[in-house]
Design a protein around this motif. Sequence first.
Motif, PDB file in Angstrom:
ATOM      1  N   PRO A  27      27.368 -36.374  75.858  1.00 37.15           N
ATOM      2  CA  PRO A  27      26.797 -37.069  74.695  1.00 37.15           C
ATOM      3  C   PRO A  27      26.619 -38.559  74.992  1.00 37.15           C
ATOM      4  O   PRO A  27      27.448 -39.171  75.666  1.00 37.15           O
ATOM      5  N   VAL A  28      25.531 -39.126  74.484  1.00 35.62           N
ATOM      6  CA  VAL A  28      25.184 -40.514  74.760  1.00 35.62           C
ATOM      7  C   VAL A  28      24.817 -41.218  73.456  1.00 35.62           C
ATOM      8  O   VAL A  28      24.171 -40.636  72.591  1.00 35.62           O
ATOM      9  N   ILE A  29      25.226 -42.484  73.336  1.00 38.00           N
ATOM     10  CA  ILE A  29      24.762 -43.344  72.250  1.00 38.00           C
ATOM     11  C   ILE A  29      23.751 -44.292  72.868  1.00 38.00           C
ATOM     12  O   ILE A  29      24.087 -45.087  73.741  1.00 38.00           O
ATOM     13  N   VAL A  59      22.054 -40.900  68.716  1.00 36.47           N
ATOM     14  CA  VAL A  59      23.082 -40.075  69.348  1.00 36.47           C
ATOM     15  C   VAL A  59      22.368 -38.892  69.985  1.00 36.47           C
ATOM     16  O   VAL A  59      21.717 -38.113  69.297  1.00 36.47           O
ATOM     17  N   ARG A  60      22.481 -38.773  71.310  1.00 35.79           N
ATOM     18  CA  ARG A  60      21.882 -37.654  72.037  1.00 35.79           C
ATOM     19  C   ARG A  60      23.001 -36.702  72.421  1.00 35.79           C
ATOM     20  O   ARG A  60      23.954 -37.097  73.086  1.00 35.79           O
ATOM     21  N   TYR A  61      22.860 -35.446  72.000  1.00 26.13           N
ATOM     22  CA  TYR A  61      23.943 -34.487  72.196  1.00 26.13           C
ATOM     23  C   TYR A  61      23.623 -33.401  73.206  1.00 26.13           C
ATOM     24  O   TYR A  61      24.434 -32.549  73.484  1.00 26.13           O
ATOM     25  N   THR A  94      22.225 -29.853  62.582  1.00 27.89           N
ATOM     26  CA  THR A  94      22.163 -28.416  62.850  1.00 27.89           C
ATOM     27  C   THR A  94      22.039 -28.184  64.353  1.00 27.89           C
ATOM     28  O   THR A  94      21.799 -29.118  65.117  1.00 27.89           O
ATOM     29  N   SER A  95      22.146 -26.948  64.749  1.00 27.91           N
ATOM     30  CA  SER A  95      22.037 -26.598  66.168  1.00 27.91           C
ATOM     31  C   SER A  95      20.604 -26.757  66.680  1.00 27.91           C
ATOM     32  O   SER A  95      20.380 -26.787  67.880  1.00 27.91           O
ATOM     33  N   ARG A  96      19.637 -26.875  65.782  1.00 30.08           N
ATOM     34  CA  ARG A  96      18.249 -27.070  66.200  1.00 30.08           C
ATOM     35  C   ARG A  96      17.974 -28.505  66.629  1.00 30.08           C
ATOM     36  O   ARG A  96      16.983 -28.776  67.273  1.00 30.08           O
ATOM     37  N   LEU A  97      18.857 -29.432  66.248  1.00 34.27           N
ATOM     38  CA  LEU A  97      18.698 -30.839  66.618  1.00 34.27           C
ATOM     39  C   LEU A  97      19.468 -31.140  67.889  1.00 34.27           C
ATOM     40  O   LEU A  97      20.582 -30.673  68.072  1.00 34.27           O
ATOM     41  N   ASP A  98      18.884 -31.941  68.770  1.00 34.66           N
ATOM     42  CA  ASP A  98      19.614 -32.380  69.951  1.00 34.66           C
ATOM     43  C   ASP A  98      19.892 -33.880  69.924  1.00 34.66           C
ATOM     44  O   ASP A  98      20.528 -34.415  70.813  1.00 34.66           O
ATOM     45  N   SER A  99      19.398 -34.566  68.878  1.00 33.87           N
ATOM     46  CA  SER A  99      19.686 -35.989  68.722  1.00 33.87           C
ATOM     47  C   SER A  99      19.593 -36.361  67.246  1.00 33.87           C
ATOM     48  O   SER A  99      18.975 -35.657  66.449  1.00 33.87           O
ATOM     49  N   GLY A 135      36.347 -33.959  66.426  1.00 32.82           N
ATOM     50  CA  GLY A 135      36.929 -35.123  67.091  1.00 32.82           C
ATOM     51  C   GLY A 135      35.877 -36.104  67.568  1.00 32.82           C
ATOM     52  O   GLY A 135      34.693 -36.011  67.238  1.00 32.82           O
ATOM     53  N   LEU A 136      36.312 -37.050  68.383  1.00 33.55           N
ATOM     54  CA  LEU A 136      35.470 -38.114  68.906  1.00 33.55           C
ATOM     55  C   LEU A 136      34.456 -37.560  69.903  1.00 33.55           C
ATOM     56  O   LEU A 136      34.799 -36.766  70.778  1.00 33.55           O
ATOM     57  N   ILE A 137      33.196 -38.007  69.773  1.00 31.91           N
ATOM     58  CA  ILE A 137      32.129 -37.549  70.658  1.00 31.91           C
ATOM     59  C   ILE A 137      31.777 -38.612  71.688  1.00 31.91           C
ATOM     60  O   ILE A 137      31.726 -38.340  72.877  1.00 31.91           O
ATOM     61  N   ALA A 138      31.526 -39.846  71.212  1.00 30.83           N
ATOM     62  CA  ALA A 138      31.127 -40.920  72.122  1.00 30.83           C
ATOM     63  C   ALA A 138      31.395 -42.272  71.475  1.00 30.83           C
ATOM     64  O   ALA A 138      31.450 -42.380  70.250  1.00 30.83           O
TER      65      ALA A 138
END
Length: 147
Positions: A27-29, A59-61, A94-99, A135-138
């Motif tokens: 994951p990236v900010i 936020v890119r996941y 949702t799971s359809r989003l990647d950012s 929890g914490l992602i980035a």
Amino acid sequence: MKNSKKVMMLATLALGAMFAGCSKPEPVIACGREWNPAVNIVADTGSVFRMADELIVQVRYGTGFDFNELKIAFYEGTLQNKGPQIWEHKARVTSRLDSYTLEGRSRRGGYATAREMTKLKAPGTVVIEVSSENGLIATKQLSIVNQ
């Protein structure tokens, strides 16, 4: 002998592709001054912004969010010495989003400036923390400087 080398090479490539397909990107900010909504990408222009610069946070996941709620929080201080929370934003994903892109509107028109987005009164350092119910992602540290 040549055929066995080809078979071994193809098997190695197939195995590598399989493992590459299973890995999930980190994951990236991304923070930047420019956002292209057509392709949904913020140009990550670094970690130093002037108070008057536009600031857009993304936020890119990777392959899609695997949770329902995303929390983006802004804190005073540095990554090593995080201070009090300035403000936070919660969003349904949702799971359809990647950012997910957080862009505010300025009172003067256009996107919010770094001063408006971070709600800082004077130049300083801000920590952006992204988390979910898991929890914490980035995290990312930004320096906001004078003009």
